[in-house]
Design a protein around this motif. Structure first.
Motif, PDB file in Angstrom:
ATOM      1  N   GLY A 148      41.676  39.455  45.516  1.00 25.34           N
ATOM      2  CA  GLY A 148      41.269  39.814  44.155  1.00 25.34           C
ATOM      3  C   GLY A 148      41.063  41.310  43.998  1.00 25.34           C
ATOM      4  O   GLY A 148      41.499  41.917  43.002  1.00 25.34           O
ATOM      5  N   SER A 152      43.652  43.570  41.624  1.00 24.63           N
ATOM      6  CA  SER A 152      43.061  44.202  40.441  1.00 24.63           C
ATOM      7  C   SER A 152      43.058  45.729  40.559  1.00 24.63           C
ATOM      8  O   SER A 152      43.321  46.440  39.582  1.00 24.63           O
ATOM      9  N   SER A 153      42.785  46.251  41.753  1.00 24.35           N
ATOM     10  CA  SER A 153      42.797  47.708  41.957  1.00 24.35           C
ATOM     11  C   SER A 153      44.202  48.270  41.792  1.00 24.35           C
ATOM     12  O   SER A 153      44.384  49.380  41.277  1.00 24.35           O
ATOM     13  N   THR A 155      46.437  47.337  39.764  1.00 24.64           N
ATOM     14  CA  THR A 155      46.879  47.386  38.359  1.00 24.64           C
ATOM     15  C   THR A 155      46.192  48.490  37.565  1.00 24.64           C
ATOM     16  O   THR A 155      46.478  48.650  36.375  1.00 24.64           O
ATOM     17  N   TYR A 203      34.168  46.913  38.673  1.00 25.60           N
ATOM     18  CA  TYR A 203      34.706  46.315  39.905  1.00 25.60           C
ATOM     19  C   TYR A 203      33.742  46.557  41.074  1.00 25.60           C
ATOM     20  O   TYR A 203      33.438  45.641  41.846  1.00 25.60           O
ATOM     21  N   GLN A 391      47.403  45.330  30.941  1.00 27.41           N
ATOM     22  CA  GLN A 391      46.958  45.396  32.333  1.00 27.41           C
ATOM     23  C   GLN A 391      46.507  44.015  32.802  1.00 27.41           C
ATOM     24  O   GLN A 391      46.795  43.594  33.924  1.00 27.41           O
ATOM     25  N   THR A 392      45.801  43.311  31.925  1.00 32.79           N
ATOM     26  CA  THR A 392      45.346  41.958  32.254  1.00 32.79           C
ATOM     27  C   THR A 392      46.536  41.035  32.511  1.00 32.79           C
ATOM     28  O   THR A 392      46.464  40.137  33.358  1.00 32.79           O
ATOM     29  N   LEU A 395      47.698  40.240  35.966  1.00 28.68           N
ATOM     30  CA  LEU A 395      46.846  39.427  36.833  1.00 28.68           C
ATOM     31  C   LEU A 395      46.767  37.966  36.423  1.00 28.68           C
ATOM     32  O   LEU A 395      46.198  37.156  37.156  1.00 28.68           O
ATOM     33  N   ILE A 423      41.320  36.251  41.822  1.00 28.52           N
ATOM     34  CA  ILE A 423      41.559  37.193  40.726  1.00 28.52           C
ATOM     35  C   ILE A 423      40.738  36.854  39.479  1.00 28.52           C
ATOM     36  O   ILE A 423      40.558  37.703  38.587  1.00 28.52           O
ATOM     37  N   PHE A 426      37.908  39.216  38.261  1.00 27.62           N
ATOM     38  CA  PHE A 426      38.410  40.516  37.820  1.00 27.62           C
ATOM     39  C   PHE A 426      39.086  40.415  36.449  1.00 27.62           C
ATOM     40  O   PHE A 426      39.041  41.368  35.666  1.00 27.62           O
ATOM     41  N   ILE A 427      39.696  39.268  36.167  1.00 28.22           N
ATOM     42  CA  ILE A 427      40.238  39.045  34.820  1.00 28.22           C
ATOM     43  C   ILE A 427      39.104  39.007  33.802  1.00 28.22           C
ATOM     44  O   ILE A 427      39.201  39.577  32.703  1.00 28.22           O
ATOM     45  N   GLN A 430      38.005  42.504  33.097  1.00 24.76           N
ATOM     46  CA  GLN A 430      38.959  43.190  32.225  1.00 24.76           C
ATOM     47  C   GLN A 430      38.810  42.738  30.776  1.00 24.76           C
ATOM     48  O   GLN A 430      38.873  43.558  29.850  1.00 24.76           O
TER      49      GLN A 430
END
Length: 447
Positions: A148, A152-153, A155, A203, A391-392, A395, A423, A426-427, A430
């Protein structure tokens, strides 16, 4: 009969979902559809309209702003070959090693630095996956948290400038606005910087919270190992590793934000700086230059072919009255600007489950931009929101491209299900940032 434009839009969308090449679907189907309409109802569409297409194509080819795309791509791929990511990760890991989750925090920070240096998601995710994932798993980090954090990092290059998607968004908005509203690339870079930094901060907070709740998921590095690595001249090591990429970031972004250079000029500075960085790392060779140039040519050709196809689609869509029809539909339905914006954000978010960000930019943005202009919505605000949303899309399962990139370099024991589970937090983060920018636009408009 304006509904024919909507039929064209839906038809292209369905064909792209079926896996047909985007560039040729956009251009080819638009021309075939227009030809069919001209035979069936010549009063609705005249094939002579396509006389306008060469001038539109030349407008794309001669666009000074779009020169930044191949230069930023060159910069990113060149930096990938410099070994910068590995050096940064090793040093950052030892800086934060005594903190629980310190290795994961170092991955986020390095991801942010690479985002501000390269802006290429695929290269960043693959590089981070190859370098950091084996180390994180070896040190006892949970698979879900490790994957995850890396995905995420990786993107962050979508939203932290210099970002190729921001360049394409600004150009698409400007070309779709008919002069009623324009978005400067530099202003879009500046507005997107704060949301990007907020993402990095959230994050890190999540990692600290996760490691506090479950210490086994993110153990700290043993003190004796940190002491051995630091040894002599640790400060000099940190300075050497951080100074060059930070200098490049300052040169590129600083020249844009201070008005010294345009984004296109800054991209040239970045390309030269990245090349010098590879030379200083003693990894410059004919083979490296050849590979970088070939990859740059491939990615640039893909972007511009899609852009030319999108130009053809936009010409046909507008000639059929699609933009006017949508505008009248929204006005007659008494849909408020905020409600329409929420609807567009939902469509972009769902589309991100299935198609690439470039396709979304070139298909959806030209259609909705005239409506936003008619409703008096600030397109700078809309541009940042769409960029965050896109960006989302990297993911979101089932077709999140960052997830595919990461899966391609993970050990066999790491399952797709684990990547998907990792993930999700992190979604959510975002989407929280999207909500903040959506309901508090002053966060970016006054930044």
């Amino acid at each position: 009969m304006e509904y024919l434009a909507i039929v064209l839009f839906v038809l292209i969308f369905i064909l792209i979902l079926r896996g047909y090449p985007v560039a040729f679907t956009l251009g080819g189907i638009s021309i075939a559809f227009a030809y069919g309409v001209s035979l069936w109802a010549p009063e609705l569409f005249q094939m002579s309209t396509f006389y306008l297409l060469p001038s539109r194509i030349m407008g794309v080819v001669n666009n000074y702003v779009l020169m930044a795309v191949p230069l930023f791509i060159f910069m990113g791929i060149m930096l990938e070959k410099s070994g910068l990511a590995q050096s940064l990760l090793e040093t950052m890991a030892m800086m934060f090693g005594q903190v629980r989750g310190g290795l994961a925090i170092s991955v986020v920070i390095v991801g942010a630095l690479l985002a501000a240096s390269t802006g290429i998601v695929g290269a960043t995710v693959v590089t981070m996956g190859l370098i950091s994932l084996p180390t994180m798993l070896k040190r006892g980090y949970s698979t879900e948290l490790s994957t995850g954090v890396i995905a995420s990092s990786g993107t962050l290059g979508q939203i932290i400038p210099p970002s190729i998607v921001l360049v394409l968004l600004a150009d698409t908005i400007n070309s779709s606005s008919k002069g009623s509203s324009s978005v400067d690339v530099g202003a879009l870079f500046s507005a997107a910087l704060l949301p990007g930094l907020l993402l990095v901060g959230l994050y890190v907070l999540y990692i600290l919270f996760k490691s506090f709740l479950n210490k086994e998921d993110a153990p700290s590095i043993p003190a004796e190992e940190i002491a051995e690595f630091r040894g002599k001249n640790f400060g000099l090591k940190v300075l050497k590793v951080l100074f060059l990429p930070l200098l490049l970031i300052v040169l590129v972004l600083g020249s844009i934000f201070t008005g010294v250079a345009s984004p296109t000029e800054a991209s040239a500075i970045g390309a030269i700086g990245a090349t010098l960085l590879v030379i200083l790392q003693k990894k410059f060779s004919y083979a490296v230059v050849k590979e970088v140039v070939q990859e740059t040519a491939k990615l640039t050709a893909m972007v511009f072919f899609i852009l030319l196809g999108a130009t053809t689609f936009t010409l046909v869509f507008r000639s059929l009255g699609g933009d006017a029809y949508l505008r009248e539909l929204i006005v007659s339905s008494a849909l408020s600007p905020m409600l329409f914006l929420l609807l567009v954000m939902l469509v972009v978010f769902i589309a991100g489950f299935f198609i690439d960000f470039i396709e979304i930019v070139f298909i959806i943005v030209p259609v909705v931009t005239p409506v936003f202009n008619a409703l008096g919505v600030d397109m700078l605000w809309v541009g940042v929101l769409i960029a965050l949303n896109l960006q989302t899309s990297f993911l979101t399962p089932p077709f999140g491209f960052a997830l595919f990139y990461l899966k391609g370099v993970t050990p066999p024991e790491v399952t797709t299900r684990q990547i998907y589970r990792g993930i999700i937090p992190f979604i959510i983060i975002q989407l929280l940032i999207v909500a903040i920018v959506l309901f508090f636009p002053e966060v970016i408009l006054k930044s």
